[in-house]
Design a protein around this motif. Sequence first.
Motif, short mmCIF file in Angstrom:
data_model
loop_
_atom_site.label_atom_id
_atom_site.label_comp_id
_atom_site.label_asym_id
_atom_site.label_seq_id
_atom_site.Cartn_x
_atom_site.Cartn_y
_atom_site.Cartn_z
N ALA A 155 1.29 -1.32 -0.17
CA ALA A 155 0.52 0.18 0.08
C ALA A 155 0.85 1.27 0.30
O ALA A 155 0.28 2.24 -0.86
CB ALA A 155 -0.92 -0.30 1.03
N LEU A 156 1.76 1.82 0.39
CA LEU A 156 3.04 2.62 0.69
C LEU A 156 3.78 3.03 -0.42
O LEU A 156 3.27 3.73 -1.44
CB LEU A 156 4.50 2.27 1.87
CG LEU A 156 4.84 3.44 2.01
CD1 LEU A 156 4.30 4.30 2.48
CD2 LEU A 156 6.08 2.41 2.63
N ARG A 157 3.79 2.28 -1.44
CA ARG A 157 4.65 1.30 -2.69
C ARG A 157 2.95 2.47 -3.91
O ARG A 157 3.44 3.45 -4.51
CB ARG A 157 4.71 0.51 -3.75
CG ARG A 157 5.98 -0.12 -2.51
CD ARG A 157 7.05 -0.59 -3.29
NE ARG A 157 6.25 -2.24 -4.56
CZ ARG A 157 6.07 -3.40 -2.73
NH1 ARG A 157 6.44 -3.57 -2.13
NH2 ARG A 157 5.10 -4.56 -3.48
N ARG A 158 2.05 1.97 -3.87
CA ARG A 158 0.84 2.58 -4.15
C ARG A 158 0.51 3.89 -4.25
O ARG A 158 0.20 4.46 -4.84
CB ARG A 158 -0.17 1.61 -3.89
CG ARG A 158 -1.63 1.86 -4.77
CD ARG A 158 -1.19 1.18 -5.98
NE ARG A 158 -0.42 -0.34 -7.06
CZ ARG A 158 -1.45 -1.34 -6.87
NH1 ARG A 158 -2.79 -1.05 -7.01
NH2 ARG A 158 -1.14 -2.34 -6.95
N LYS A 159 0.70 3.75 -2.62
CA LYS A 159 0.33 5.49 -2.10
C LYS A 159 1.57 6.26 -2.85
O LYS A 159 0.70 7.38 -3.90
CB LYS A 159 0.39 5.62 -0.87
CG LYS A 159 -0.50 4.48 -0.01
CD LYS A 159 -0.09 4.98 1.47
CE LYS A 159 -1.86 4.68 1.88
NZ LYS A 159 -2.03 4.71 3.54
N GLU A 160 2.36 5.78 -2.96
CA GLU A 160 3.40 6.71 -3.73
C GLU A 160 3.66 7.04 -5.01
O GLU A 160 3.67 7.98 -5.61
CB GLU A 160 4.77 6.60 -3.37
CG GLU A 160 5.49 6.09 -1.93
CD GLU A 160 6.85 5.21 -1.80
OE1 GLU A 160 6.99 5.10 -3.11
OE2 GLU A 160 7.18 5.26 -0.36
N THR A 161 3.13 5.97 -5.36
CA THR A 161 2.48 5.82 -7.38
C THR A 161 0.97 6.97 -7.23
O THR A 161 1.13 8.09 -7.89
CB THR A 161 2.32 5.09 -6.95
OG1 THR A 161 3.36 3.88 -6.73
CG2 THR A 161 1.65 5.19 -8.61
N LEU A 162 -0.17 7.11 -6.67
CA LEU A 162 -0.84 7.48 -5.87
C LEU A 162 -0.68 8.88 -6.27
O LEU A 162 -0.74 9.72 -6.68
CB LEU A 162 -1.80 6.75 -5.58
CG LEU A 162 -2.93 5.67 -6.09
CD1 LEU A 162 -3.15 5.22 -4.79
CD2 LEU A 162 -3.13 6.05 -7.71
N GLN A 163 0.55 9.19 -5.47
CA GLN A 163 0.96 10.35 -5.08
C GLN A 163 1.55 11.05 -6.09
O GLN A 163 1.25 12.39 -6.22
CB GLN A 163 1.38 10.74 -3.70
CG GLN A 163 1.97 12.28 -2.64
CD GLN A 163 0.73 12.22 -2.47
OE1 GLN A 163 -0.03 11.99 -1.66
NE2 GLN A 163 0.22 13.68 -3.22
N GLY A 164 2.42 10.62 -7.13
CA GLY A 164 2.89 11.13 -7.80
C GLY A 164 1.84 11.21 -8.92
O GLY A 164 1.77 12.76 -9.97
N LEU A 165 0.90 10.35 -9.12
CA LEU A 165 -0.26 10.80 -9.95
C LEU A 165 -0.82 12.07 -9.61
O LEU A 165 -1.18 13.24 -10.48
CB LEU A 165 -1.17 9.67 -10.39
CG LEU A 165 -0.68 7.83 -10.85
CD1 LEU A 165 -1.65 6.85 -10.99
CD2 LEU A 165 -0.30 8.95 -12.36
N LEU A 166 -1.87 12.75 -8.43
CA LEU A 166 -1.85 13.01 -7.90
C LEU A 166 -1.09 14.83 -8.05
O LEU A 166 -2.16 15.83 -9.59
CB LEU A 166 -2.42 13.49 -6.48
CG LEU A 166 -3.39 12.68 -5.62
CD1 LEU A 166 -3.30 12.41 -4.28
CD2 LEU A 166 -4.81 13.30 -6.36
N GLN A 167 0.13 14.71 -8.07
CA GLN A 167 0.97 15.92 -9.02
C GLN A 167 0.57 15.96 -10.38
O GLN A 167 0.81 17.18 -10.87
CB GLN A 167 2.27 15.48 -8.72
CG GLN A 167 2.44 15.58 -6.88
CD GLN A 167 3.86 15.26 -6.37
OE1 GLN A 167 5.01 14.83 -7.04
NE2 GLN A 167 4.18 14.91 -5.08
N ASP A 168 -0.02 15.09 -10.54
CA ASP A 168 0.70 15.45 -12.44
C ASP A 168 -0.83 15.73 -12.61
O ASP A 168 -0.80 16.07 -13.39
CB ASP A 168 0.63 13.54 -12.67
CG ASP A 168 2.53 12.96 -12.59
OD1 ASP A 168 3.12 14.17 -12.37
OD2 ASP A 168 2.35 11.92 -13.00
N ILE A 169 -1.92 14.88 -12.01
CA ILE A 169 -2.49 15.47 -12.82
C ILE A 169 -2.98 17.41 -12.21
O ILE A 169 -4.21 17.96 -13.31
CB ILE A 169 -4.26 15.07 -11.06
CG1 ILE A 169 -4.01 13.70 -11.82
CG2 ILE A 169 -5.41 15.88 -11.36
CD1 ILE A 169 -5.14 12.67 -10.63
#
Length: 727
Positions: free
Chosen positions: A200-214
Amino acid sequence: MASKLAGSDDFDDQFLTCPVCMLQFRDPRILPCLHTFCSGCLQEWATKQQPLECPTCRTQVSLPDQGVDGLRTNFYVNNLLDFAEAKKGAEPGVPCQVCEGNVEGSKSWCADCAILMCESCTLLHRKFPSSKDHEVTTEETLKAEEGKSKFHRKRHCEKHKKYELEFYCEICKALVCTACTVVDHRPGKDHNPVEIATVALRRKETLQGLLQDIDPRLKEIQTSVKEVERKMSNLIPSKEAATSQTEAYFDELVGLLRKRKKEILGHIDEQCRADGKALQTKREAIEFELVGLTSAQTFCQQALEHGSDVHILEVGNQVQTRVETLLTKELDLRSDWSEFQFVENTAVVDFEKEVKDLGGVKTNIDVSKCEVVVKPAVQGFQCVAELTTMNQEGRPCVTNCKAITTNMKDPSENDVPTQLQMKCGGEWEISYVPEVTGIHSLEVKVNSLQVAESPFDVQVHEKETPALTIGQKGSGVGELNGPLGVTVDKDGNIAVVERFNKRVQVFDGHKGHSLSIFAVEGEKTFGVDVDSNGMFLVTSWGKNYGIRRYSKEGNLLNTFKPDCMRDPHGITVLKDGRMVVADNKQKSCLLLQPDGSLIREIGKGQLRSPYFVSVDESRDVLFVTDNSAHKVFAFDLDGNLAFDFGGHGDSDGKMKNPHCIRVDQAGNIIVGNAGDGRVQVFGRDGTFTRKVATVEGGYASGIALTPSGNMVVACFHGHCIELYRYM
């Protein structure tokens, strides 16, 4: 949206209401587009729509094999529903759900048991060995601002009900419990269970990166929306200004016409007066001579009738002289006048043409960049040409239909009626029905200016003549060698498998230009189809047989080679991702899951040499050509034989080694023969309807239909593909 609602007391009204039934969510399920609906609402929606579209954004959805039940549950919404219920239950006047007492006391919520408990029951709950480790949320936490973020319903394993989901198998991509890691997901080469928190931590980091791209993308879209709104706000003022300018311009033109009209009417009046005066003078002169001659006539007559001999002798010489003078006098008795009339220096019909050039609506359209694509034309069919109006930057740009004029002439210069219809922003369809063959002329104007290369030459073919032929024998770009399976993607591009070049070549469906080429693996390549995501699935038989999935760019993504498969030939992909493959060695058709696993075998014991397949999904009926039996067999997807048709022969409805097959949108079945190259159309029940063509080389090896109504036929011996007008 979730972050916005996290601190809102009315989140249940704003966020927990299903957009379809407008009630609080019941078993909320998430669509791939991330919109959430009640499971029951989606079930009902799916029965009304095929394919299913999201009720909110209209995105097409391919449901899993389990249907709506296979969609993921929105646990965030479930947590909020639980939280709303727990928060409401913690209010004064609500009894404990265990002892049913302690109405006024404080309450706590057990996430494991999903019950509300008073203080006494909570203490007992924590003392029992089976529940001492349960996660209990106090009333203070429920009422706190951050309560919702800490409130979670625990997830338990479907197989081992008493165990909580604590691990994630990265290979299987599945949440598992401790028992699963011992039984079904034991660590090894096939399984790799990892603690949920780590993944989940890795997935959250990925999603956080996506949020920054959004964020920058959102800003870009928001800026674009503001720009559109700005232009919308200028729309009415622009209209009013253009209307005012138009009225002033044409009022001035009308004024000039009225002034000219007045001038010409004045000329007519002046000419009439002048001619009248001249005619009056002429009349008076003639009347003067008339009076003199009439008077002499009367005098002479009276002398003869009443005069004596003496009187005759006295006046005779005088009368004689007067009459002779009058008779010998030269008179101009002509009026020297002819009727005047109005002269049209400019004919009305010519002026009408010029009027069309009197002003116009100036937009951002750059006529020099506008494009016209003339599609293959066939006598007697509705044919089309596509116009794209472009702006100065070379992008499609909207204009009004009044700004576009089209005119078509047949070879004898007779008018061919055309119709103009807007398809979407900047794209227009010019339709017409040619009655004769030969080269027609199509003129296209935008804002009264000719589009580049207009007028266009349009070659109209006979019904059974290919409107377009693509390719010739060879191995270069645009050349073909042994074309077999053929398919058309959603953009109308044509993909064809080349048996001897061992590749797939993609052509532009309008002009026949080669767009891309990619090599395919396998000894004997055969069939091709495209799935709903635009990926190519290619079959090959012989050595290294299988089904291979390629990206749009031609990169190999994966290979399917299930144990049930031996000799895959033709393939068709259903909308939900399932595949049907004709297996010549198995003498059957294989209905496969999207992952290549077998659902069922169809036609075993009834087929001798299956080649190509096509499915009418509106009826769930599979059609397969049997090359040796010279027939087409129809099965339902449960494997039951529905009917067959054909039989060996040259006459209409008979077949010679039927090879390729395709079902059209109306459920008609198109069959191409390898034995004589005939392509025939049969009704939904297999009744012969018509012959479409006989292809080059006498071997029809593949059939596809384009969105524009053309039929694409691969010609194996002709080393080309031919396009015929189909509908």
